[in-house]
Write an enzyme that holds these catalytic residues in place. Structure first.
Site, mmCIF file in Angstrom:
data_model
loop_
_atom_site.group_PDB
_atom_site.id
_atom_site.type_symbol
_atom_site.label_atom_id
_atom_site.label_comp_id
_atom_site.label_asym_id
_atom_site.label_seq_id
_atom_site.Cartn_x
_atom_site.Cartn_y
_atom_site.Cartn_z
ATOM 1 N N GLY A 92 20.948 -10.970 -36.439
ATOM 2 C CA GLY A 92 20.066 -10.845 -37.803
ATOM 3 C C GLY A 92 19.845 -9.372 -38.150
ATOM 4 N N SER A 93 18.734 -9.198 -38.875
ATOM 5 C CA SER A 93 18.713 -8.153 -39.653
ATOM 6 C C SER A 93 18.482 -6.677 -38.684
ATOM 7 C CB SER A 93 17.310 -8.168 -40.578
ATOM 8 O OG SER A 93 17.569 -9.093 -41.576
ATOM 9 N N THR A 94 18.487 -6.798 -37.365
ATOM 10 C CA THR A 94 18.676 -5.693 -36.466
ATOM 11 C C THR A 94 19.786 -5.122 -36.676
ATOM 12 O OG1 THR A 94 19.173 -7.051 -34.671
ATOM 13 C CG2 THR A 94 16.863 -6.467 -34.960
ATOM 14 N N PHE A 95 20.746 -5.876 -37.089
ATOM 15 C CA PHE A 95 22.423 -5.379 -37.306
ATOM 16 C C PHE A 95 22.396 -4.331 -38.501
ATOM 17 C CE2 PHE A 95 26.769 -5.343 -38.424
ATOM 18 C CZ PHE A 95 27.376 -5.102 -37.312
ATOM 19 N N LYS A 96 21.245 -4.541 -39.316
ATOM 20 C CA LYS A 96 21.282 -3.577 -40.584
ATOM 21 C C LYS A 96 21.172 -2.173 -40.346
ATOM 22 C CE LYS A 96 19.140 -7.195 -43.771
ATOM 23 N NZ LYS A 96 17.968 -7.551 -44.284
#
Length: 485
Positions: free
Chosen positions: A216-220
């Site tokens: 999810g958004s931790t990959f941002k």
């Protein structure tokens, strides 16, 4: 008559040579396989007939062999099993072993190549052979905080010391009691094993290393790192942030979380896009950067590597290959086919905290003989240069914004600067609640701990879960335990 005798003699010689070759092959060529065959009871008696080395945390054994009055001689026992089962695994007469009990078996039994001279000394002196102890890097307070904060929820926590790679906490819930598998009552041990195999949450698995999930958004953090490393962006660069983004080559509209609007003007700084976790901004940014740039950046953080051991083997975290632009957009926000283990996302934060240098994570600090002589001691080693020091500082500042006034405010610690990133990851399965993620480090100005948390399918919050609401408070508890707040 002489011809017949010669033929008979030749047959006898051939049979003798065949017998000699077969015996030699069994005794030498197949020796290792036969010795290690689970059906070889003599191997079990040999292993259990001498003390197996203890597994030690903060000077206290969490797994050790105790003398018992049965044909085996010694039985494995585990203290605080629910706290450490993720790490120790189990060692069983009928079910084999797992986790450290398996990956460090040669050391614990004293059969490792590094212990050759100790074995020779025992042979010469007639001393009882013993296994070696292993001392772990775990911080008991951090381990306890992780277990307590997860509670009854299914999930995983990994905490790492950024400057060294020491693993300070490794928890996968639900846990289990290895003592039930260590019993020499083979019927009871088999029954306990079968019950655990069928138990909800698969307690025998170590999800921190064995399972990967959409991050999810931790990959941002990785997409942002690729942008900063390109030289074309800074934290203050204005990027498009529409209410919805049409995936390239499709009619599919990508919304922001909850259908929210990121910016009234349709644009915002890269730092603000990370702070509030704007999907549309990072999807379009990913397409602009391109598939190759994001993949290369992910690999520098440790993705797409199948060689990592801690010493248990870590499942490969992956960034998909040869993506079409619409798939790149989704991958840039940690969806599509991107997969990451919890330890991988802790490594991402650890590298940023360590000025861009990713250290190899490790769990075993010291190996000692039964006489307490040091056989080996782990030394920190650099795995890669994930980002430049300048990029690491910009990412740190951006992650501070996430916790101070963005999606990760639940990770705040009074008097301590906390840097972090939340994630709420769709699983791709209809009707299934999202995974809640958080990764970060503290103190931001003197990093002592980097952490990653995943609560599977939202835990107690279910479909209402977000990384900020569910995972961030767990990360806060672990960081507080390490820094003594």
């Amino acid at each position: 008559m002489n011809t017949a005798l010669r033929r008979l003699a030749s047959v006898v010689v051939i049979m003798f040579l065949a017998l000699l070759a077969g015996t030699t092959w069994v005794q030498f060529g197949q020796a290792s396989a036969l010795n290690n065959d689970s059906r070889n009871v003599r191997t079990l008696y040999r292993e259990y007939g001498k003390p197996r080395g203890p597994i030690i945390v903060a000077g206290q054994p969490i797994a050790q062999s105790t003398a018992v009055d049965d044909p085996f001689g010694f039985q494995r026992s585990y203290s605080q099993p629910e706290l450490y089962s993720t790490v120790t695994g189990f060692y069983s007469v009928v079910n084999g072993g797992s986790q450290l009990e398996r990956s460090m078996n040669d050391v614990l039994t004293g059969q490792a190549d590094s212990l050759f001279w100790q074995r020779m000394q025992a042979l010469i002196t007639g001393a009882q052979p013993q296994g070696s102890s292993i001392e772990l890097t775990l911080d008991p307070a951090a381990q306890q905080a992780a277990v307590d904060a997860l509670g009854g929820q299914q999930g995983a926590v990994v905490a790492i010391e950024p400057s060294t790679g020491k693993i300070l906490a490794m928890v996968s819930t639900p846990g289990f009691d290895p003592n039930a598998l260590a019993t020499h009552d083979t019927t009871a041990a088999s029954s306990a094993y079968q019950q655990l195999l069928g138990a909800e949450g698969d307690p025998l698995r170590n999800s921190t290393t064995s399972d990967n999930y959409p991050p999810g958004s931790t990959f941002k953090l990785i997409t942002a790192a690729a942008a900063l490393e390109s030289g074309d962006y800074t934290a203050e660069t204005q990027v498009p942030a529409p209410d919805t983004y049409t995936l390239p080559g499709t009619q599919t509209q990508l919304p922001n979380f909850g259908g929210s609007s990121c910016a009234a003007t349709g644009q915002m700084s890269l730092a603000d896009a990370l702070r509030i976790s704007c999907n549309t901004a990072f999807a379009e940014l990913g397409v602009d950067l391109g598939d190759d740039a994001i993949r290369e950046q992910a690999e520098r953080f440790g993705f797409d590597s199948a060689d990592l051991t801690v010493p248990m083997r870590v499942a490969e975290s992956t960034y998909p290959a040869e993506l079409a632009p619409d798939r790149t957009a989704l991958s840039a926000i940690g969806q599509e086919s991107v997969r990451a283990t919890p330890i991988q996302m802790a490594m991402v934060s650890a590298a940023i905290a360590n000025g861009g240098t990713l250290m190899s994570p490790y769990l075993v600090q010291t190996v000692r003989t039964a006489d307490l002589d040091v056989v080996s001691e782990a030394k920190p080693s650099e795995l890669s240069e994930a980002v430049s020091a300048g990029t690491a500082q910009q990412l740190t500042d951006m992650m501070l914004g996430v916790v101070q006034s963005g999606s990760g405010t639940s990770a705040q610690i009074s008097g301590v600067q906390v840097a972090g990133k939340t994630g709420t990851a769709q699983t791709g399965r209809d009707g299934e609640a999202p995974h809640a993620w958080f990764t970060g480090f503290a103190p931001a100005d003197d990093p002592q701990v980097a952490v990653a948390v995943i609560v599977q399918n939202g835990g107690d919050a279910g479909s209402e879960a977000t990384g900020g609401r569910v995972a961030a408070p767990i990360a806060r508890a672990v960081m507080q335990a390490v820094i003594g707040q």
